[in-house]
Design a protein around this motif. Sequence first.
Motif, PDB file in Angstrom:
ATOM      1  N   ASN A   1      -7.350  15.280   1.250  1.00 29.30           N
ATOM      2  CA  ASN A   1      -7.797  14.244   0.330  1.00 29.30           C
ATOM      3  C   ASN A   1      -6.874  13.047   0.498  1.00 29.30           C
ATOM      4  O   ASN A   1      -5.685  13.120   0.190  1.00 29.30           O
TER       5      ASN A   1
ATOM      6  N   ILE B   1      -5.331   9.723  -0.575  1.00 25.32           N
ATOM      7  CA  ILE B   1      -5.098   9.018  -1.830  1.00 25.32           C
ATOM      8  C   ILE B   1      -4.450   7.686  -1.510  1.00 25.32           C
ATOM      9  O   ILE B   1      -3.492   7.615  -0.746  1.00 25.32           O
ATOM     10  N   SER B   2      -4.978   6.629  -2.098  1.00 26.09           N
ATOM     11  CA  SER B   2      -4.455   5.285  -1.863  1.00 26.09           C
ATOM     12  C   SER B   2      -4.113   4.643  -3.205  1.00 26.09           C
ATOM     13  O   SER B   2      -4.934   4.634  -4.117  1.00 26.09           O
ATOM     14  N   MET B   3      -2.875   4.150  -3.313  1.00 28.81           N
ATOM     15  CA  MET B   3      -2.460   3.392  -4.493  1.00 28.81           C
ATOM     16  C   MET B   3      -1.870   2.079  -3.995  1.00 28.81           C
ATOM     17  O   MET B   3      -0.997   2.073  -3.139  1.00 28.81           O
ATOM     18  N   ASN B   4      -2.374   0.971  -4.527  1.00 29.13           N
ATOM     19  CA  ASN B   4      -1.944  -0.353  -4.093  1.00 29.13           C
ATOM     20  C   ASN B   4      -1.232  -1.070  -5.239  1.00 29.13           C
ATOM     21  O   ASN B   4      -1.699  -1.039  -6.382  1.00 29.13           O
TER      22      ASN B   4
ATOM     23  N   GLN C   1       0.855  -1.187   0.000  1.00 22.48           N
ATOM     24  CA  GLN C   1       0.000   0.000   0.000  1.00 22.48           C
ATOM     25  C   GLN C   1       0.895   1.243   0.000  1.00 22.48           C
ATOM     26  O   GLN C   1       1.868   1.305   0.753  1.00 22.48           O
TER      27      GLN C   1
ATOM     28  N   LYS D   1     -10.503  11.783  -8.389  1.00 24.70           N
ATOM     29  CA  LYS D   1      -9.982  10.561  -8.964  1.00 24.70           C
ATOM     30  C   LYS D   1      -8.466  10.675  -9.079  1.00 24.70           C
ATOM     31  O   LYS D   1      -7.937  11.767  -9.269  1.00 24.70           O
TER      32      LYS D   1
ATOM     33  N   ASP E   1      -4.732  -1.019  -7.986  1.00 29.03           N
ATOM     34  CA  ASP E   1      -5.857  -0.089  -7.941  1.00 29.03           C
ATOM     35  C   ASP E   1      -5.413   1.221  -7.297  1.00 29.03           C
ATOM     36  O   ASP E   1      -4.355   1.309  -6.690  1.00 29.03           O
ATOM     37  N   SER E   2      -6.253   2.228  -7.473  1.00 25.22           N
ATOM     38  CA  SER E   2      -6.009   3.534  -6.856  1.00 25.22           C
ATOM     39  C   SER E   2      -7.355   4.150  -6.521  1.00 25.22           C
ATOM     40  O   SER E   2      -8.360   3.867  -7.172  1.00 25.22           O
ATOM     41  N   ASP E   3      -7.340   4.993  -5.484  1.00 25.73           N
ATOM     42  CA  ASP E   3      -8.585   5.580  -5.019  1.00 25.73           C
ATOM     43  C   ASP E   3      -8.285   6.905  -4.335  1.00 25.73           C
ATOM     44  O   ASP E   3      -7.207   7.087  -3.772  1.00 25.73           O
ATOM     45  N   ALA E   4      -9.224   7.824  -4.384  1.00 20.34           N
ATOM     46  CA  ALA E   4      -9.122   9.101  -3.681  1.00 20.34           C
ATOM     47  C   ALA E   4     -10.463   9.388  -3.024  1.00 20.34           C
ATOM     48  O   ALA E   4     -11.516   9.073  -3.577  1.00 20.34           O
ATOM     49  N   GLU E   5     -10.420   9.977  -1.825  1.00 15.50           N
ATOM     50  CA  GLU E   5     -11.667  10.331  -1.155  1.00 15.50           C
ATOM     51  C   GLU E   5     -12.423  11.389  -1.948  1.00 15.50           C
ATOM     52  O   GLU E   5     -13.640  11.379  -1.999  1.00 15.50           O
TER      53      GLU E   5
END
Length: 193
Positions: free
Chosen positions: A97, A99-102, A83, A138, A131-135
């Motif tokens: 914000n 941000i998560s990138m796995n 992670q 994008k 995958d990637s995600d942001a609260e």
Amino acid sequence: MKAFRRIKMKKLALTVMAVLGMMSSVAMADIDYGLEVGIRQQSGEVDSNLASVKSQMGFQFGATAHFPISGAWHMRTGLLYTQRPVIVETDATGDENKISMNYLDVPVALMYKFEEYAGVFAGVSLGLNLDSDAEVGKVNDVKSPLTPIIFGASFKFAPQLGATLYYETASGDAADGLKNYRAVGANLQITFD
């Protein structure tokens, strides 16, 4: 979009099969292999003077192996789920914000073992974005593969228990507006040698 995801999953499956095949083809050799799980403190930079990045805690787990090359020299590799989260904070408003990138990481490092139970290593890691995600919004243009440089030490404190401490740096873009990712981490090892 679905076709792109299928291609990405095929690449991931081929990478997993290649690493597992390599590990099983030399299973009878004098190798150290095991499972690792741990935490990492991730930081980075943003391409804006109006925002800053706060470091975040992430996790890493997977399998690693040390293959002998010559004498005390070994190759350290494996397959690790990693992670790489950060928080981007807008300086004027304080809005955050997350941000998560796995990634699925395949480290390839040269390791020097001082003793059978301790050594240091340096190399690169091939990180394939899962995958990637942001609260808010994008995450755009996530770099994959990400190729951070890694430095670390690995040691055992019991016959089948040990630890790995490492520093990782990835200069350049990680995603649109995010760059120069760095992390320090510690993993607990369970070895099967």
